[in-house]
Design a protein around this motif. Sequence first.
Motif, short mmCIF file in Angstrom:
data_model
loop_
_atom_site.label_atom_id
_atom_site.label_comp_id
_atom_site.label_asym_id
_atom_site.label_seq_id
_atom_site.Cartn_x
_atom_site.Cartn_y
_atom_site.Cartn_z
N THR A 260 37.96 23.25 12.27
CA THR A 260 38.02 21.79 12.43
C THR A 260 39.33 21.36 13.07
N GLU A 261 39.30 20.18 13.66
CA GLU A 261 40.49 19.55 14.24
C GLU A 261 40.74 18.27 13.46
N CYS A 262 41.44 18.41 12.34
CA CYS A 262 41.64 17.31 11.40
C CYS A 262 43.06 17.35 10.84
N PRO A 263 43.57 16.21 10.37
CA PRO A 263 44.88 16.22 9.71
C PRO A 263 44.78 16.87 8.33
N LYS A 264 45.92 17.23 7.77
CA LYS A 264 45.94 17.98 6.52
C LYS A 264 45.53 17.15 5.31
N LYS A 265 45.74 15.84 5.33
CA LYS A 265 45.53 15.03 4.13
C LYS A 265 44.08 14.59 3.94
N VAL A 266 43.16 15.08 4.77
CA VAL A 266 41.76 14.73 4.61
C VAL A 266 40.95 15.98 4.31
N SER A 267 39.75 15.77 3.80
CA SER A 267 38.82 16.88 3.63
C SER A 267 37.92 16.93 4.85
N CYS A 268 37.85 18.10 5.48
CA CYS A 268 37.15 18.22 6.75
C CYS A 268 36.30 19.49 6.75
N GLU A 269 35.08 19.37 7.25
CA GLU A 269 34.14 20.49 7.26
C GLU A 269 33.53 20.62 8.65
N TRP A 270 33.35 21.85 9.11
CA TRP A 270 32.75 22.10 10.42
C TRP A 270 31.24 22.22 10.28
N ILE A 271 30.53 21.23 10.81
CA ILE A 271 29.06 21.24 10.83
C ILE A 271 28.68 21.06 12.30
N PRO A 272 28.56 22.14 13.04
CA PRO A 272 28.49 22.05 14.50
C PRO A 272 27.21 21.44 15.04
N ALA A 273 27.37 20.65 16.08
CA ALA A 273 26.24 20.21 16.88
C ALA A 273 25.85 21.37 17.80
N PRO A 274 24.56 21.60 18.01
CA PRO A 274 24.15 22.76 18.82
C PRO A 274 24.34 22.53 20.31
N TYR A 275 24.63 23.60 20.99
CA TYR A 275 24.59 23.59 22.46
C TYR A 275 23.52 24.61 22.83
N ALA A 276 22.31 24.11 23.12
CA ALA A 276 21.17 25.01 23.25
C ALA A 276 20.19 24.48 24.29
N GLN A 277 19.44 25.41 24.89
CA GLN A 277 18.39 25.07 25.83
C GLN A 277 17.07 24.88 25.09
#
Length: 656
Positions: A260-277
């Motif tokens: 993730t690209e988030c600041p330290k003081k927050v809770s952040c989770e990587w839930i990716p959007a797909p890049y697909a054909q």
Amino acid sequence: MRGSSTDPTRAPGHRRARRTAGALATAALLLPLLGAAPAEHASGSAASTLQRSFASASAEYHVPQTVLLAVSYLQSRWDTHGGAPSVTGGYGPMHLTDARTALATTEHLGEGTEDPRGDSARAALHPTAQIPANAQLPARLRTLTKAADLTGLPAADLRSDEAANVAGGAALLADAQRGLGEPLSADPAEWYGAVARFSGADDTATAAAYANDVYDVIHTGEQRTTDAGQRVTLAAQPELAPDTAQLAETGLRTVSADGTECPKKVSCEWIPAPYAQFGDNDYGNHDLGDRPASQSIKYIVIHDTEGQWEGVLNLVQDPTYVSWNYTIRSSDGLIAQHVKAKDVAWHAGNWYINAKSIGIEHEGFLAAPDAWYTEAMYRSSARLVKYLTKKYGIPLDRQHILGHDNVPGPTTSTVPGMHTDPGPYWDWAHYFALLGHPFQQTGRKSGGLVTIRPDYTTNQPVYTGCVTAGQPCAVHGSSEVRLYSGPGETYPLIKDIGLGTTPTTGVNDLSSRVSTGQQYAVADRSGDWTAIWYLGQEAWFKNPKKHSTAVGAAGWVITPKDGLDSVPVYGRAYPEASAYPPGVPVQAVSPLPYTLPKGQKYVVGGKVPGEYYYAVTFTTDSHKVVVGNDLYYEIQYGHRVEFVRAADVTLERSGR
């Protein structure tokens, strides 16, 4: 060391919403023990009714008043909102959620028919959203039902009566404390685990971030006058050290913030959007890029999801749908990141803006039921935006921190269908205060520029159509100010020729509205009224000295060059035809139906070169950023920003 319990074995019985005089007197005696100073009105009179409600609920349910006040502040800043629900169906100062009652199922991204991708080089994209039914609502959106069971109070009272609502919140906190096997301690430090559970989060990082925010409120203290005119005070306890080890007792899952690209003081989770054909040589749901190396990131676009969290996450993980970079949850401020900042999400309805922006969705509904956002979400969002603006050099102003409702239609045909979220109930003044950039007077009161800045709580324009077409919305504070064609409310509303409709007071009708933080050049003044240049017209808004809705500003403006009767206005800053290399189709530099007449002035947001990102295939071989020699100024033209060619206008300083 654990504090003493007031009565760790007693389970509070059923009770009435209205307190008796005896109960209030008992609560007042307990105030020193429970750790909060009683609030006073500005005149120094007795504690407000709401403050007494906190004291009474604290005494009855054995929850330290300090904890109860701090949790409520993070939910609603102690506002009651006249009984109206939040954008996720939460009621009252404790934000007790009853989404089944409050929320109507609406199409994601709501009002408007825009193509979220907004790229004329590709076929328009109009995906269909499938929002889960109310039966699938999670427990965090049904806390009011549990509060009713715990207190024995009718659900209607918990929604509409502030004392009952506070009692319901206290009962939930006490229940969470008992569920952890902890005593109902009088020591606020011993409630960290219960506060974490109260958040409704299902993971330790989010629960901890919420609890840390609550204890930050306790450390600094707070006092304010609520939207109902009640003064509430929470005395600061800077030395209080919560028992954070209780988090291990909550039994919540552990998630990783890796990727993730988030600041330290927050809770952040990587839930990716797909890049697909998929299908016949189609793909989704975003484009790969190399920002900021390939092109700068200039904007943050604020959206609301108009759907609840779980359903929206399903949508962004669908390759046939659209995308955005982040989603923020209402109840606890959890951030999910879906698209990396280097890549281009499809969210704003304008390809030029998409290619140069980061989109942030906030869980909530714009017009159903048309209300307010939680403090937990505001704070989490502000931390994220502050982090992103610092990382990418994005100015902290309303011409770069845009609402989706400020994004211009890229072409004439798209203007009527552009979306209107986050809407008039997003508190821009509070948001920018959290960003560390409050809107302040920077120029002379009688100068040539103004910054729109009404008092959110008392500024209550009439809106219609929140629930039923043509019917008035609930009375509520607003960030927006209405514009008229003359200095009085008997004059017609300002018309937006791009929409092609008669202006109304509809909640989604932006024809004649300006928003907090936006800046405009002054055209005239008459008594309590100020005129600004807006959509090529002189537009008037009420701005009395004692209750002003705008303050003086200083900055740069543009006006047509001498000899020009008017200049064209554009919805995107695209390069001239000669800038396109072979293999990249030339994109039309097509003016909108608006013009900028001579003598009028508009505030400048920046000077940019014409730029276009060509990315129409799944493979990236043909992707290319085209940069031209033509320069543009971004301007605050109406409710939305627009662009004019630098060669057509003169730049000058104003407002000092």
